[in-house]
Design a protein around this motif. Structure first.
Motif, PDB file in Angstrom:
ATOM      1  N   GLY A  88      50.242  28.564  31.852  1.00 54.84           N
ATOM      2  CA  GLY A  88      50.433  29.787  31.100  1.00 54.84           C
ATOM      3  C   GLY A  88      51.244  30.815  31.850  1.00 54.84           C
ATOM      4  N   MET A  89      51.383  31.986  31.240  1.00 52.98           N
ATOM      5  CA  MET A  89      52.080  33.111  31.845  1.00 52.98           C
ATOM      6  C   MET A  89      51.083  33.980  32.604  1.00 52.98           C
ATOM      7  N   TYR A  90      51.524  34.497  33.753  1.00 50.52           N
ATOM      8  CA  TYR A  90      50.663  35.298  34.614  1.00 50.52           C
ATOM      9  C   TYR A  90      51.378  36.569  35.054  1.00 50.52           C
ATOM     10  N   ARG A  91      50.572  37.608  35.310  1.00 46.19           N
ATOM     11  CA  ARG A  91      51.027  38.766  36.053  1.00 46.19           C
ATOM     12  C   ARG A  91      50.724  38.467  37.519  1.00 46.19           C
ATOM     13  N   CYS A  92      51.711  38.634  38.381  1.00 48.62           N
ATOM     14  CA  CYS A  92      51.525  38.248  39.777  1.00 48.62           C
ATOM     15  C   CYS A  92      52.066  39.340  40.691  1.00 48.62           C
ATOM     16  N   ARG A  93      51.342  39.596  41.770  1.00 53.60           N
ATOM     17  CA  ARG A  93      51.795  40.568  42.759  1.00 53.60           C
ATOM     18  C   ARG A  93      51.503  40.020  44.149  1.00 53.60           C
ATOM     19  N   VAL A  94      52.310  40.446  45.097  1.00 53.38           N
ATOM     20  CA  VAL A  94      52.204  39.939  46.462  1.00 53.38           C
ATOM     21  C   VAL A  94      51.807  41.074  47.407  1.00 53.38           C
ATOM     22  N   ILE A  95      50.882  40.761  48.310  1.00 53.06           N
ATOM     23  CA  ILE A  95      50.549  41.651  49.413  1.00 53.06           C
ATOM     24  C   ILE A  95      50.932  40.946  50.708  1.00 53.06           C
ATOM     25  N   LYS A  96      51.724  41.632  51.530  1.00 48.53           N
ATOM     26  CA  LYS A  96      52.152  41.086  52.819  1.00 48.53           C
ATOM     27  C   LYS A  96      51.310  41.724  53.917  1.00 48.53           C
ATOM     28  N   LEU A  97      50.764  40.887  54.785  1.00 46.59           N
ATOM     29  CA  LEU A  97      49.842  41.347  55.823  1.00 46.59           C
ATOM     30  C   LEU A  97      50.330  40.927  57.207  1.00 46.59           C
ATOM     31  N   GLY A  98      50.265  41.865  58.157  1.00 43.16           N
ATOM     32  CA  GLY A  98      50.596  41.537  59.542  1.00 43.16           C
ATOM     33  C   GLY A  98      52.086  41.427  59.770  1.00 43.16           C
ATOM     34  N   TYR A 112      53.232  44.358  40.061  1.00 41.15           N
ATOM     35  CA  TYR A 112      53.147  43.099  39.327  1.00 41.15           C
ATOM     36  C   TYR A 112      54.516  42.662  38.811  1.00 41.15           C
ATOM     37  N   PHE A 113      54.738  41.356  38.887  1.00 40.78           N
ATOM     38  CA  PHE A 113      55.894  40.715  38.277  1.00 40.78           C
ATOM     39  C   PHE A 113      55.391  39.630  37.328  1.00 40.78           C
ATOM     40  N   ASN A 114      56.288  38.771  36.873  1.00 44.77           N
ATOM     41  CA  ASN A 114      55.927  37.707  35.941  1.00 44.77           C
ATOM     42  C   ASN A 114      56.000  36.349  36.616  1.00 44.77           C
ATOM     43  N   GLU A 181      36.569  35.357  37.642  1.00 45.73           N
ATOM     44  CA  GLU A 181      36.450  34.824  36.284  1.00 45.73           C
ATOM     45  C   GLU A 181      37.804  34.406  35.726  1.00 45.73           C
ATOM     46  N   ALA A 182      38.807  35.226  35.892  1.00 47.39           N
ATOM     47  CA  ALA A 182      40.170  34.899  35.447  1.00 47.39           C
ATOM     48  C   ALA A 182      41.141  35.458  36.485  1.00 47.39           C
ATOM     49  N   ARG A 183      40.960  35.034  37.708  1.00 38.77           N
ATOM     50  CA  ARG A 183      41.733  35.563  38.819  1.00 38.77           C
ATOM     51  C   ARG A 183      41.953  34.470  39.847  1.00 38.77           C
ATOM     52  N   TRP A 184      43.199  34.280  40.237  1.00 37.59           N
ATOM     53  CA  TRP A 184      43.565  33.280  41.232  1.00 37.59           C
ATOM     54  C   TRP A 184      44.417  33.943  42.300  1.00 37.59           C
ATOM     55  N   ARG A 185      44.595  33.236  43.393  1.00 38.66           N
ATOM     56  CA  ARG A 185      45.502  33.713  44.425  1.00 38.66           C
ATOM     57  C   ARG A 185      46.257  32.531  45.018  1.00 38.66           C
ATOM     58  N   GLN A 196      52.851  37.863  58.578  1.00 37.64           N
ATOM     59  CA  GLN A 196      52.060  36.727  59.060  1.00 37.64           C
ATOM     60  C   GLN A 196      51.380  35.981  57.921  1.00 37.64           C
ATOM     61  N   LEU A 197      51.141  36.703  56.830  1.00 37.61           N
ATOM     62  CA  LEU A 197      50.470  36.103  55.676  1.00 37.61           C
ATOM     63  C   LEU A 197      50.922  36.819  54.418  1.00 37.61           C
ATOM     64  N   ASP A 198      51.239  36.044  53.376  1.00 38.73           N
ATOM     65  CA  ASP A 198      51.473  36.593  52.049  1.00 38.73           C
ATOM     66  C   ASP A 198      50.374  36.103  51.123  1.00 38.73           C
ATOM     67  N   VAL A 199      49.798  37.007  50.345  1.00 39.44           N
ATOM     68  CA  VAL A 199      48.786  36.650  49.364  1.00 39.44           C
ATOM     69  C   VAL A 199      49.277  37.114  47.999  1.00 39.44           C
ATOM     70  N   MET A 200      49.390  36.178  47.069  1.00 42.05           N
ATOM     71  CA  MET A 200      49.814  36.493  45.714  1.00 42.05           C
ATOM     72  C   MET A 200      48.598  36.449  44.774  1.00 42.05           C
ATOM     73  N   GLU A 201      48.359  37.538  44.084  1.00 42.21           N
ATOM     74  CA  GLU A 201      47.332  37.568  43.052  1.00 42.21           C
ATOM     75  C   GLU A 201      47.927  37.110  41.733  1.00 42.21           C
ATOM     76  N   LEU A 202      47.165  36.304  40.974  1.00 41.97           N
ATOM     77  CA  LEU A 202      47.604  35.808  39.676  1.00 41.97           C
ATOM     78  C   LEU A 202      46.518  36.053  38.645  1.00 41.97           C
ATOM     79  N   VAL A 203      46.841  36.821  37.609  1.00 46.90           N
ATOM     80  CA  VAL A 203      45.920  37.071  36.511  1.00 46.90           C
ATOM     81  C   VAL A 203      46.656  36.764  35.207  1.00 46.90           C
TER      82      VAL A 203
END
Length: 206
Positions: A88-98, A112-114, A181-185, A196-203
């Motif tokens: 499916g389609m998701y709203r996704c955003r990235v957090i860069k750490l370190g 958020y992007f697509n 419940e409806a959240r991935w990374r 050092q780490l990128d974490v992308m949230e996907l809803v």
């Protein structure tokens, strides 16, 4: 034998934004990510927890402990609860750490992007559709807790993604995990640029 992933990204018309079509990713005859991953990416995956904890420590030391706490499960290394990500389609955003080097920031949160997840045979294709850095690749089944992502990074207005394994600096590896419940990374340890780490949230988009 290691099998290459080849990607093709074609531009779509999009008023007021930069958007790329989902890639077509071909992986044959491999059905297991281990037959595709480079040695370097295997090592990055093995040390994902080390990357996560070190990146969190660097961001916290730089004054971002409250930002990290606000994200809850997204930035908790042990928050994976299992469950595949649906197509499916998701709203996704990235957090860069370190920061990866002196002068870089230890915490950067993007809007958020697509993104799109789409079935491709026994695996799924993944594409971040807009933004200046776009991950494109394949989500492979792994275990009950997480899946493995192998792909490449497309930059700026590039219309084609570099095939996986051709340019190590563009290769992206990570774990896809359900954290709600409806959240991935998508946890990407030791990216080659900036952090050092990128974490992308996907809803889900809807």
């Amino acid at each position: 034998m290691r099998v290459a992933l080849s990607f093709l990204a074609l531009p779509l018309a999009c008023t007021g934004c930069s958007m790329m079509a989902p890639s077509t990713a071909v992986v044959q005859p491999a059905h297991d990510w281990r037959a595709v991953a480079t040695d370097s990416d295997r090592a990055r995956l093995r040390d994902w927890r080390g990357a996560f904890t070190a990146a969190l420590a660097a961001a916290s030391k730089s004054g971002h402990a409250a930002d990290i706490a606000k994200e809850g499960a997204l930035l908790n290394p042990d928050s994976a609860i299992g469950g595949p990500i649906p197509d499916g389609m998701y709203r996704c955003r990235v957090i860069k750490l370190g920061a990866k080097s002196v002068g870089m920031l230890d915490y950067v949160a993007y809007p958020y992007f697509n993104c799109r997840v789409q079935q491709k045979g026994e695996a799924q294709s993944f594409a971040k559709l807009n933004g200046s850095q776009r991950q494109v690749g394949i989500i492979f089944p792994h275990d009950q807790l997480r899946s493995v992502f192998l792909g490449t990074l497309t930059l700026g207005d590039e219309a084609r993604a570099t095939p996986y394994g051709v340019d190590p600096d563009r290769d992206v590896v990570g774990y896809v995990e359900r954290i709600g419940e409806a959240r991935w990374r998508l946890v990407m340890p030791y990216p080659h640029f900036e952090s050092q780490l990128d974490v992308m949230e996907l809803v889900p988009a809807s």
